[in-house]
Design a protein around this motif. Structure first.
Motif, PDB file in Angstrom:
ATOM      1  N   ASN A  28     -27.161   0.209  34.502  1.00 50.61           N
ATOM      2  CA  ASN A  28     -26.207  -0.420  33.586  1.00 50.61           C
ATOM      3  C   ASN A  28     -26.178  -1.939  33.678  1.00 50.61           C
ATOM      4  N   TYR A  29     -26.702  -2.509  34.774  1.00 47.15           N
ATOM      5  CA  TYR A  29     -26.538  -3.946  35.005  1.00 47.15           C
ATOM      6  C   TYR A  29     -27.840  -4.695  34.729  1.00 47.15           C
ATOM      7  N   SER A  30     -27.704  -5.893  34.161  1.00 45.64           N
ATOM      8  CA  SER A  30     -28.882  -6.722  33.879  1.00 45.64           C
ATOM      9  C   SER A  30     -28.551  -8.189  34.140  1.00 45.64           C
ATOM     10  N   PHE A  31     -29.574  -8.951  34.466  1.00 46.68           N
ATOM     11  CA  PHE A  31     -29.456 -10.368  34.810  1.00 46.68           C
ATOM     12  C   PHE A  31     -30.388 -11.117  33.879  1.00 46.68           C
ATOM     13  N   LYS A  32     -29.822 -11.846  32.895  1.00 47.81           N
ATOM     14  CA  LYS A  32     -30.687 -12.464  31.898  1.00 47.81           C
ATOM     15  C   LYS A  32     -30.018 -13.675  31.269  1.00 47.81           C
ATOM     16  N   ILE A  33     -30.805 -14.391  30.461  1.00 44.07           N
ATOM     17  CA  ILE A  33     -30.330 -15.600  29.791  1.00 44.07           C
ATOM     18  C   ILE A  33     -29.807 -15.249  28.403  1.00 44.07           C
ATOM     19  N   ASP A  34     -28.652 -15.826  28.076  1.00 43.34           N
ATOM     20  CA  ASP A  34     -28.146 -15.783  26.707  1.00 43.34           C
ATOM     21  C   ASP A  34     -28.605 -17.071  26.037  1.00 43.34           C
ATOM     22  N   PRO A  35     -29.542 -16.990  25.075  1.00 40.93           N
ATOM     23  CA  PRO A  35     -30.109 -18.221  24.490  1.00 40.93           C
ATOM     24  C   PRO A  35     -29.221 -18.871  23.436  1.00 40.93           C
ATOM     25  N   SER A  36     -28.133 -18.220  23.047  1.00 39.62           N
ATOM     26  CA  SER A  36     -27.291 -18.785  21.993  1.00 39.62           C
ATOM     27  C   SER A  36     -26.495 -19.969  22.516  1.00 39.62           C
ATOM     28  N   GLY A  37     -26.211 -20.933  21.630  1.00 38.06           N
ATOM     29  CA  GLY A  37     -25.472 -22.129  22.037  1.00 38.06           C
ATOM     30  C   GLY A  37     -26.240 -22.880  23.103  1.00 38.06           C
ATOM     31  N   PHE A  38     -25.527 -23.323  24.135  1.00 37.24           N
ATOM     32  CA  PHE A  38     -26.200 -23.940  25.275  1.00 37.24           C
ATOM     33  C   PHE A  38     -26.577 -22.814  26.232  1.00 37.24           C
ATOM     34  N   PRO A  39     -27.873 -22.539  26.455  1.00 39.33           N
ATOM     35  CA  PRO A  39     -28.305 -21.342  27.184  1.00 39.33           C
ATOM     36  C   PRO A  39     -27.697 -21.253  28.591  1.00 39.33           C
ATOM     37  N   GLN A  40     -27.279 -20.044  28.952  1.00 35.97           N
ATOM     38  CA  GLN A  40     -26.721 -19.805  30.273  1.00 35.97           C
ATOM     39  C   GLN A  40     -27.195 -18.455  30.796  1.00 35.97           C
ATOM     40  N   VAL A  41     -27.127 -18.288  32.125  1.00 35.94           N
ATOM     41  CA  VAL A  41     -27.542 -17.046  32.772  1.00 35.94           C
ATOM     42  C   VAL A  41     -26.305 -16.189  33.029  1.00 35.94           C
ATOM     43  N   PHE A  42     -26.402 -14.902  32.680  1.00 37.67           N
ATOM     44  CA  PHE A  42     -25.286 -13.987  32.851  1.00 37.67           C
ATOM     45  C   PHE A  42     -25.724 -12.727  33.596  1.00 37.67           C
ATOM     46  N   LEU A  43     -24.770 -12.112  34.275  1.00 39.82           N
ATOM     47  CA  LEU A  43     -24.915 -10.749  34.781  1.00 39.82           C
ATOM     48  C   LEU A  43     -24.114  -9.870  33.832  1.00 39.82           C
ATOM     49  N   TYR A  44     -24.768  -8.857  33.261  1.00 36.01           N
ATOM     50  CA  TYR A  44     -24.120  -7.987  32.294  1.00 36.01           C
ATOM     51  C   TYR A  44     -23.952  -6.578  32.851  1.00 36.01           C
ATOM     52  N   LYS A  45     -22.899  -5.908  32.395  1.00 40.28           N
ATOM     53  CA  LYS A  45     -22.801  -4.463  32.527  1.00 40.28           C
ATOM     54  C   LYS A  45     -22.890  -3.912  31.123  1.00 40.28           C
ATOM     55  N   ASN A  46     -24.023  -3.307  30.825  1.00 40.36           N
ATOM     56  CA  ASN A  46     -24.361  -2.949  29.448  1.00 40.36           C
ATOM     57  C   ASN A  46     -24.316  -4.226  28.608  1.00 40.36           C
ATOM     58  N   LEU A  47     -23.386  -4.346  27.661  1.00 42.99           N
ATOM     59  CA  LEU A  47     -23.306  -5.563  26.837  1.00 42.99           C
ATOM     60  C   LEU A  47     -22.172  -6.487  27.266  1.00 42.99           C
ATOM     61  N   ALA A  48     -21.390  -6.058  28.240  1.00 43.67           N
ATOM     62  CA  ALA A  48     -20.238  -6.852  28.678  1.00 43.67           C
ATOM     63  C   ALA A  48     -20.643  -7.840  29.768  1.00 43.67           C
ATOM     64  N   LYS A  49     -20.161  -9.077  29.662  1.00 43.77           N
ATOM     65  CA  LYS A  49     -20.457 -10.095  30.655  1.00 43.77           C
ATOM     66  C   LYS A  49     -19.612  -9.864  31.909  1.00 43.77           C
ATOM     67  N   VAL A  50     -20.265  -9.818  33.057  1.00 43.25           N
ATOM     68  CA  VAL A  50     -19.602  -9.562  34.337  1.00 43.25           C
ATOM     69  C   VAL A  50     -19.450 -10.848  35.139  1.00 43.25           C
ATOM     70  N   TRP A  51     -20.502 -11.664  35.119  1.00 42.59           N
ATOM     71  CA  TRP A  51     -20.505 -12.907  35.901  1.00 42.59           C
ATOM     72  C   TRP A  51     -21.389 -13.917  35.191  1.00 42.59           C
ATOM     73  N   ARG A  52     -21.013 -15.185  35.300  1.00 44.91           N
ATOM     74  CA  ARG A  52     -21.760 -16.254  34.630  1.00 44.91           C
ATOM     75  C   ARG A  52     -22.232 -17.275  35.651  1.00 44.91           C
ATOM     76  N   ALA A  53     -23.502 -17.622  35.568  1.00 43.04           N
ATOM     77  CA  ALA A  53     -24.073 -18.570  36.528  1.00 43.04           C
ATOM     78  C   ALA A  53     -23.743 -20.016  36.194  1.00 43.04           C
TER      79      ALA A  53
END
Length: 642
Positions: A28-53
């Motif tokens: 269920n968990y993934s670690f990836k970049i959200d390229p929208s806006g100013f790009p940031q790295v997130f930890l997701y649970k499915n599509l929900a953001k859990v933690w932001r780098a």
């Protein structure tokens, strides 16, 4: 390690967790970049953001202050027409680095120790409430330093106020903050207030000011938190009234004056409270060594109702019956020595309702004690009481609902114990310790719990521990730290020897109980009961035997496998043994225990614990001369879920 998006090929590199420790399927968990806006790295649970780098500062991501060029790891960030990527490497080619996203929802970094042939965890996220994405809601700031006090860790940004004051008062900041009404920010003397050392972010439009390294946001600010030294500074636009308030007497001087004023008022309130307390105690006489607020009354019901109305919101019986479906079995969460606990919903909030048993004569005193105690306490590691019901023959307490129930349902369950990795267990240990420090040292009155055990530690949705059940607790005033009683109450396996045998209880009694609880969390075993591989009748005896034989590593819960820092776990075992020493004076205060857990204090060598009782039949056919003492006038509760 590289994660990111290649614009030319469309290839998106990211990490995902396994389904479980034994199932290598996509979790269920993934670690990836959200390229929208100013790009940031997130930890997701499915599509929900859990933690932001966090944002890239030029040296590190703002939400990862541990990553610097001077330490084991280095990092880089690319954002151009070709790609958006985040890369993490090592400062030395001889260092082997491993980054994982595990199935329990943590991003973790390990290095390989070639000498011991094992992986060492050097970083993990999220680690605390302030790490959780949007924990305090929009337009607010999360400050973890407040967790060591009774203050709420969430605070509104300058010019904003809580969107839901009621929820904010109950320590629920998820709704966040909104701009104060009638704020004027259109050329009417408005300006900017500086907020320092934060991880900033916005969910709306942003502008990058070329060449300055500055970002400008327009809209709600989400997921802001404060760091002690790291982070960035940003400026919040406020109206003339707020700006004047922040500028009054000039920056830091105003803060100092405000702190002085707060201290003066606080000291005055303490003096007033102490005077009132002294007069109240004097009226009652000086016969009782315990300065408990609970005293017999010829008009018990009337005084109880008055006390409740004074301290807590009152709910009528009809409302409570309706929300529990007339106390149906389907709504029942559990039961204890003084009654049953039911789940309900009041004002849109899930609650747990403790219904006092009508046949429990002793429980009435405990009920009144909980009203007196808990209503005065505010700490993130104590269960919050929200109200009560006193009508006809019914007496009930309404608490915040904690979905994961009690700690014992996890650590003593073969299957559920797998959900508690070492990092979670360590945070639970530290949270319990901070809660006890508040009771012993930081609250307005010194409180001794007297029944600390795994079933009296509840877990919220994020597995944060909260101490509950204050029915047996006692309040002390002034410098008093202990008292004697002829009526011993508590739970077998958790009671200190001087309390169980002599009726003397003190803050050191709670320290002993905490030590037992710590060892149970590390080992996954109950203190009460025999251990096949040990000649002793208790967990404490077994751990002591292994410690003295340099085999302490063998008592660590096998469910943890090898995913823990061995030095930290052994340190916790030593702290547990220091807490359960036979002599109360040898045990540390809980404030010292917290310092030991944080590696900020010297850790002494433990002396032999109490209650090292050998099994009756030894291997050589002899019988041990030691036995279990019979204690009269003792009320014991078994260490099972309530």
């Amino acid at each position: 390690m590289t994660i990111g998006l290649n614009h030319s090929t469309g290839l998106n590199h990211f990490m995902t967790s396994w389904k479980s420790g034994n199932d290598l399927g996509i979790g269920n968990y993934s670690f990836k970049i959200d390229p929208s806006g100013f790009p940031q790295v997130f930890l997701y649970k499915n599509l929900a953001k859990v933690w932001r780098a966090g944002l890239w500062t030029g040296q590190r991501l703002s939400g990862m202050p541990e990553v610097t060029h001077a330490y084991i790891c280095n990092a880089s960030f690319v954002n151009d027409d070709e790609e958006i990527s985040f890369q993490m490497g090592t400062t030395n080619n001889s260092i082997i680095l491993r980054v994982v996203v595990n199935e329990t929802g943590f991003a973790q970094r390990y290095t390989w120790n070639p000498r011991d042939h094992r992986w060492i965890q050097i970083w993990s996220a999220p680690e605390e409430d302030c790490d959780k994405y949007g924990y305090c809601g929009p337009n607010s700031n999360c400050d973890k330093t407040q967790m060591y006090s009774d203050k709420f860790i969430c605070s509104c940004l300058p010019g904003f106020e809580p969107k839901s004051p009621e929820a904010w008062f109950l320590r629920d900041g998820s709704a966040g903050c909104i701009q104060k009404p009638n704020a004027s920010v259109c050329e009417s003397g408005e300006g900017f207030v500086k907020v320092e050392h934060v991880k900033g972010y916005a969910s709306a439009y942003y502008e990058m000011n070329g060449g300055t390294g500055c970002l400008t946001w327009h809209g709600e600010m989400v997921d802001i938190r404060t760091y002690t030294y790291a982070g960035q500074d940003f400026y919040v636009r406020v109206d003339a009234v707020d700006l004047a308030r922040y500028r009054k007497n000039g920056g830091h001087n105003s803060k100092k004056l405000m702190m002085v004023a707060i201290v003066v008022v606080f000291v005055a309130l303490i003096c007033m409270a102490a005077s009132a307390f002294y007069l109240r105690v004097k009226k009652r006489g000086r016969n009782s060594p315990s300065l408990s607020f609970i005293a017999p009354s010829t008009h018990f019901e009337e005084s109880l109702h008055e006390k409740s109305a004074e301290l807590l919101p009152l709910f009528d019986l009809e409302t409570i019956a309706a929300t529990t479906n007339n106390f149906s079995a389907d709504n029942k969460l559990g039961q204890g020595g003084f009654g049953h606990v039911y789940k309900g919903s009041l004002k849109g909030m899930e609650v747990a309702i403790k219904r006092l048993s009508k046949s429990s004569g002793q429980g009435i005193e405990e009920f009144k004690n909980e009203i007196t105690l808990i209503a005065k306490l505010q700490h993130r590691n104590l269960v919050r009481i929200l109200g009560c019901c006193i009508e006809k023959e019914e007496k009930m307490l309404i608490y915040e609902y904690l979905p994961n129930k009690s700690l014992d349902s996890f650590i003593f369950d073969e299957r559920k114990r797998l959900l508690l990795d070492w990092r979670r267990r360590y945070e639970i240990i530290c949270g319990i310790a901070r809660g006890i420090v508040y009771l012993h040292h930081d609250s307005r009155l010194r409180i001794i719990h007297r029944d600390l055990k795994a079933s009296n530690v509840l877990l919220d949705a994020e597995m944060n521990p909260k101490i509950s059940d204050f029915g047996m607790a006692r309040i002390f005033g002034g410098d008093q730290v202990g008292a004697d009683t002829k009526h011993v109450v508590g739970t077998y396996g958790y009671m200190a020897p001087e309390y169980a045998m002599q009726g003397h209880f003190s803050i050191k009694s709670d320290v002993y109980s905490f030590g037992v609880l710590l060892l149970e969390i590390v080992t996954g075993r109950r203190n009460a009961g025999s251990h096949i591989e040990s000649p002793t009748l208790s967990l404490i005896g077994h751990v002591w035997d292994q410690w003295t034989n340099d085999k302490a590593i063998e008592v660590i819960d096998s469910k943890l496998e090898d995913s823990y820092p061995i030095a930290e776990v052994l340190r916790c075992i030593q702290i547990g043994l220091v807490c359960v020493q036979d002599g109360a004076t040898d045990r540390p205060k809980m404030s010292e225990v917290v310092a030991m857990l944080g590696k900020e204090a010297f850790l002494p060598s433990p002396k032999q614990p109490a209650f090292i009782i050998k099994k009756a039949n030894q291997g050589d056919g002899t019988r041990c001369s030691e036995g279990i003492a019979s204690i009269n006038e003792m009320t014991l509760t078994m260490p099972h879920g309530r």
